[in-house]
Every structure is written in C-alpha cells, then in structure tokens.
Design a protein around this motif. Structure first.
Motif, PDB file in Angstrom:
ATOM      1  N   VAL A 133      44.752  50.581  37.701  1.00 39.69           N
ATOM      2  CA  VAL A 133      43.660  50.060  38.523  1.00 39.69           C
ATOM      3  C   VAL A 133      43.676  50.761  39.874  1.00 39.69           C
ATOM      4  N   PHE A 134      42.534  51.321  40.264  1.00 36.85           N
ATOM      5  CA  PHE A 134      42.365  51.883  41.605  1.00 36.85           C
ATOM      6  C   PHE A 134      41.496  50.906  42.396  1.00 36.85           C
ATOM      7  N   GLU A 135      42.088  50.217  43.347  1.00 33.51           N
ATOM      8  CA  GLU A 135      41.379  49.171  44.094  1.00 33.51           C
ATOM      9  C   GLU A 135      42.103  48.927  45.411  1.00 33.51           C
ATOM     10  N   ASP A 136      41.368  49.001  46.536  1.00 35.76           N
ATOM     11  CA  ASP A 136      42.015  48.830  47.838  1.00 35.76           C
ATOM     12  C   ASP A 136      41.947  47.399  48.362  1.00 35.76           C
ATOM     13  N   GLU A 137      41.280  46.506  47.631  1.00 35.65           N
ATOM     14  CA  GLU A 137      41.231  45.101  48.026  1.00 35.65           C
ATOM     15  C   GLU A 137      42.156  44.302  47.108  1.00 35.65           C
ATOM     16  N   THR A 138      43.218  43.760  47.674  1.00 32.74           N
ATOM     17  CA  THR A 138      44.218  43.045  46.873  1.00 32.74           C
ATOM     18  C   THR A 138      43.595  41.896  46.093  1.00 32.74           C
ATOM     19  N   ARG A 139      42.696  41.166  46.740  1.00 29.15           N
ATOM     20  CA  ARG A 139      42.073  40.019  46.071  1.00 29.15           C
ATOM     21  C   ARG A 139      41.262  40.467  44.859  1.00 29.15           C
ATOM     22  N   ALA A 140      40.520  41.562  45.004  1.00 35.05           N
ATOM     23  CA  ALA A 140      39.715  42.072  43.892  1.00 35.05           C
ATOM     24  C   ALA A 140      40.600  42.576  42.760  1.00 35.05           C
ATOM     25  N   ALA A 141      41.701  43.242  43.113  1.00 34.75           N
ATOM     26  CA  ALA A 141      42.620  43.747  42.088  1.00 34.75           C
ATOM     27  C   ALA A 141      43.250  42.598  41.308  1.00 34.75           C
ATOM     28  N   LEU A 151      41.418  40.263  32.960  1.00 30.76           N
ATOM     29  CA  LEU A 151      41.941  41.040  31.836  1.00 30.76           C
ATOM     30  C   LEU A 151      42.884  40.204  30.973  1.00 30.76           C
ATOM     31  N   ALA A 152      43.672  39.365  31.613  1.00 38.39           N
ATOM     32  CA  ALA A 152      44.608  38.520  30.864  1.00 38.39           C
ATOM     33  C   ALA A 152      43.867  37.583  29.918  1.00 38.39           C
ATOM     34  N   ARG A 153      42.650  37.166  30.320  1.00 39.46           N
ATOM     35  CA  ARG A 153      41.862  36.270  29.470  1.00 39.46           C
ATOM     36  C   ARG A 153      41.035  37.040  28.445  1.00 39.46           C
ATOM     37  N   VAL A 154      40.406  38.115  28.907  1.00 39.60           N
ATOM     38  CA  VAL A 154      39.452  38.840  28.067  1.00 39.60           C
ATOM     39  C   VAL A 154      40.138  39.794  27.098  1.00 39.60           C
ATOM     40  N   ALA A 155      41.185  40.467  27.565  1.00 39.78           N
ATOM     41  CA  ALA A 155      41.843  41.498  26.750  1.00 39.78           C
ATOM     42  C   ALA A 155      43.344  41.497  27.023  1.00 39.78           C
ATOM     43  N   PRO A 156      44.052  40.503  26.521  1.00 40.61           N
ATOM     44  CA  PRO A 156      45.497  40.412  26.786  1.00 40.61           C
ATOM     45  C   PRO A 156      46.288  41.597  26.241  1.00 40.61           C
ATOM     46  N   GLU A 157      45.660  42.383  25.360  1.00 35.15           N
ATOM     47  CA  GLU A 157      46.351  43.561  24.827  1.00 35.15           C
ATOM     48  C   GLU A 157      46.422  44.697  25.841  1.00 35.15           C
ATOM     49  N   ILE A 158      45.680  44.573  26.956  1.00 34.50           N
ATOM     50  CA  ILE A 158      45.701  45.603  27.992  1.00 34.50           C
ATOM     51  C   ILE A 158      46.830  45.320  28.978  1.00 34.50           C
ATOM     52  N   SER A 159      47.665  46.306  29.183  1.00 30.86           N
ATOM     53  CA  SER A 159      48.781  46.197  30.124  1.00 30.86           C
ATOM     54  C   SER A 159      48.485  47.050  31.357  1.00 30.86           C
ATOM     55  N   PHE A 186      34.107  51.785  36.184  1.00 30.75           N
ATOM     56  CA  PHE A 186      33.969  51.694  37.636  1.00 30.75           C
ATOM     57  C   PHE A 186      33.615  50.266  38.047  1.00 30.75           C
ATOM     58  N   THR A 187      34.210  49.823  39.149  1.00 29.35           N
ATOM     59  CA  THR A 187      33.901  48.512  39.718  1.00 29.35           C
ATOM     60  C   THR A 187      33.565  48.719  41.189  1.00 29.35           C
ATOM     61  N   THR A 188      32.462  48.158  41.645  1.00 32.41           N
ATOM     62  CA  THR A 188      32.042  48.393  43.025  1.00 32.41           C
ATOM     63  C   THR A 188      31.082  47.314  43.488  1.00 32.41           C
ATOM     64  N   ALA A 189      30.961  47.179  44.804  1.00 32.55           N
ATOM     65  CA  ALA A 189      30.011  46.219  45.368  1.00 32.55           C
ATOM     66  C   ALA A 189      28.623  46.829  45.518  1.00 32.55           C
ATOM     67  N   TYR A 190      28.492  48.139  45.286  1.00 27.71           N
ATOM     68  CA  TYR A 190      27.217  48.828  45.487  1.00 27.71           C
ATOM     69  C   TYR A 190      26.757  49.494  44.201  1.00 27.71           C
ATOM     70  N   ASP A 191      25.437  49.641  44.060  1.00 24.97           N
ATOM     71  CA  ASP A 191      24.901  50.246  42.843  1.00 24.97           C
ATOM     72  C   ASP A 191      24.377  51.658  43.068  1.00 24.97           C
ATOM     73  N   LEU A 194      29.360  45.690  38.768  1.00 22.80           N
ATOM     74  CA  LEU A 194      29.190  45.265  40.153  1.00 22.80           C
ATOM     75  C   LEU A 194      30.089  44.069  40.445  1.00 22.80           C
ATOM     76  N   LYS A 195      30.693  44.084  41.625  1.00 23.35           N
ATOM     77  CA  LYS A 195      31.544  42.975  42.045  1.00 23.35           C
ATOM     78  C   LYS A 195      30.686  41.802  42.520  1.00 23.35           C
ATOM     79  N   PRO A 196      31.154  40.576  42.357  1.00 20.30           N
ATOM     80  CA  PRO A 196      32.381  40.214  41.642  1.00 20.30           C
ATOM     81  C   PRO A 196      32.225  40.426  40.139  1.00 20.30           C
ATOM     82  N   VAL A 197      33.245  41.001  39.526  1.00 18.36           N
ATOM     83  CA  VAL A 197      33.186  41.334  38.104  1.00 18.36           C
ATOM     84  C   VAL A 197      33.084  40.053  37.278  1.00 18.36           C
ATOM     85  N   GLU A 198      32.126  40.045  36.355  1.00 21.90           N
ATOM     86  CA  GLU A 198      31.930  38.883  35.488  1.00 21.90           C
ATOM     87  C   GLU A 198      32.663  39.083  34.170  1.00 21.90           C
ATOM     88  N   GLU A 199      33.145  37.983  33.621  1.00 24.71           N
ATOM     89  CA  GLU A 199      33.979  38.041  32.423  1.00 24.71           C
ATOM     90  C   GLU A 199      33.254  38.690  31.250  1.00 24.71           C
TER      91      GLU A 199
END
Length: 249
Positions: free
Chosen positions: A5-13, A20-28, A78-83, A99-104
């Motif tokens: 994960v490349f993300e500079d906001e700790t809360r977003a990361a 991911l733990a809910r949607v795809a637990p197979e992803i580490s 890609f995840t971002t607040a802008y389009d 687009l953030k906030p990322v929806e499940e």
C-alpha cells in the motif's frame, strides 16, 4: 495474494487494511509506504508484489513518479480524493480508480478485476477513456451583463473565476470584473484543465495568472493577482502538490 500500500495518510491506510480484511482476507499487506522515495526503494529491493494499492498524492510527490522509476508488471488499484488523474492512472498498470473514502463494494469489484488482470485490458480501458476526453469541447466564452447590454468575454481573457457573498465573478486581463451566472462547482468541468486550476473552494485560476506565487503558512502557497486584494487566494495544502505538477508541465 501479496500486496503493498502506498498511502501517506495513516488513517486512510488503516481504513483500507480493515476493508481488505473483510472483503478479501486472502490478501496479505506486506508493507505500507508513505512517500515516492520509500516506494521506489522498496520495489527496487524486494520481490514485486501481486497487487499494489496506490494513493496518488504522497508525502513527497505524485505516485506516478514511482512507476516512471521502477517498471511494475503487477496490477495497480489507485485510491485518491480527486478524480483528475484517471487517464494518467491507466497509462500505468492501473486497473481501477477508487475515490476516497473507499467503499467496500467498489473495493470488492476492483479486487475482482485484479484477479483477472491482463495488460491488454488496461490498454483497452485507456483507449476508451481517451476518446471522450479528446472530443470534449470546453466553454470558449461567457456572456456577461454590462449595464443594460450583454457582452461576450472570450475565456482566454479570463484570469480568475471566484465566488464572493454567494455570487460568482470573473476578472479579465484588462482588469475588469464581471458577475456570471455559474457556481464554481458548475464552472470547473466547463474549463480546460490544462489552462485552469481550482486552488480552493473560492478560486479557479488561469495558468497565465500564476506569475506571482509566494510560500505561505502551513505548507500552502499564496497567489497575488493584479486587481484582486484578497488574502484568500491560497492554494489549499492538499492541492499544492497537484498545483505544482500542473504548473510544471
């Protein structure tokens, strides 16, 4: 599936990791990195992951710089607040643009794309996105009222669009100010993004107006535009990186 994960906001990361733990637990998640520099170093010194989640505005620049320095063959979500960056994102191995906030549900769809990733699909997506962009016609002039007359103002003569006391105005190269019948949110998609940039909620500026730029408090920038005496002509901190990139083309 191993991911980084490349993300500079700790809360977003952390939010993404919980999803991911809910949607795809197979992803580490192997690593969470906050800057272009750290991301490049990681990719150069570790095996390539199977999937990358990448914010666009990182602590020291746009994440596209990572993929210019390191060749990546795995899919990128890609995840971002802008389009504004969709076309650029699909020039890499970008398979989706959340687009953030990322929806499940959107995350689930993106991961499904990653599992069926092929470079050819990315190329098809890029070509499809480029067609409507190439054909899009931006507004070329605005009609304004001057006394009891109507005047046509070519868009290339407009230095700045701004809002003030629930009204919108333009400032022209000949130092005139006119009221217009559009809110800034309506104006933004009408204007060529190569020539105009929204620096904050109150201002959209022309690239030709950005000749006097000052460093300001809290890592922001201030623009001085002739004929406008307003301390609010400030590039919002979250837009500074994008603004500099827009200027330096």
């Amino acid at each position: 599936m191993k991911a980084i994960v490349f993300e500079d906001e700790t809360r977003a990361a952390n939010h993404l990791e919980r999803l991911l733990a809910r949607v795809a637990p197979e992803i580490s998640v192997l690593a969470k990195l906050e800057s272009v520099r750290d991301a490049v170093k990681y990719l150069q010194n570790n095996p390539e992951p199977e999937l990358i989640f990448s914010d666009i505005q990182l602590a020291d620049g746009l994440s596209f710089e990572i993929y210019k320095q390191v060749e990546v063959s795995c899919p990128i979500i890609f995840t971002t607040a802008y389009d504004h960056y969709a076309i650029e994102a699909f020039k890499t191995n970008g398979i989706d643009y959340l687009l953030k906030p990322v929806e499940e549900e959107r995350l689930r769809q993106a991961i499904d794309k990653a599992k069926h990733f092929s470079p050819g699909l990315v190329l098809e997506k890029l070509l499809a996105m480029n067609r409507p962009v190439a054909e899009k016609a931006y507004k070329s002039r605005f009609m304004v009222k001057v006394g009891d007359k109507i005047k046509s103002v070519p868009v290339e003569e407009i230095l700045v669009f701004y809002s003030q006391e629930k009204a919108s105005f333009i400032r022209t190269t000949d130092t005139h100010t006119y009221c217009i019948d559009y809110a800034l949110d309506q104006l933004e998609p009408m204007l060529d993004p190569e020539k105009y940039f929204r620096i904050n909620r109150k201002y959209i500026v022309a690239i030709d107006a950005c000749t006097n730029i000052l460093a300001w408090t809290n890592s922001r920038l201030r623009l001085k535009i002739e004929g406008i005496d307003d301390s609010d002509i400030i590039v919002a901190r979250e837009r500074v990186v994008e603004f500099k990139s827009w200027l330096d083309r």
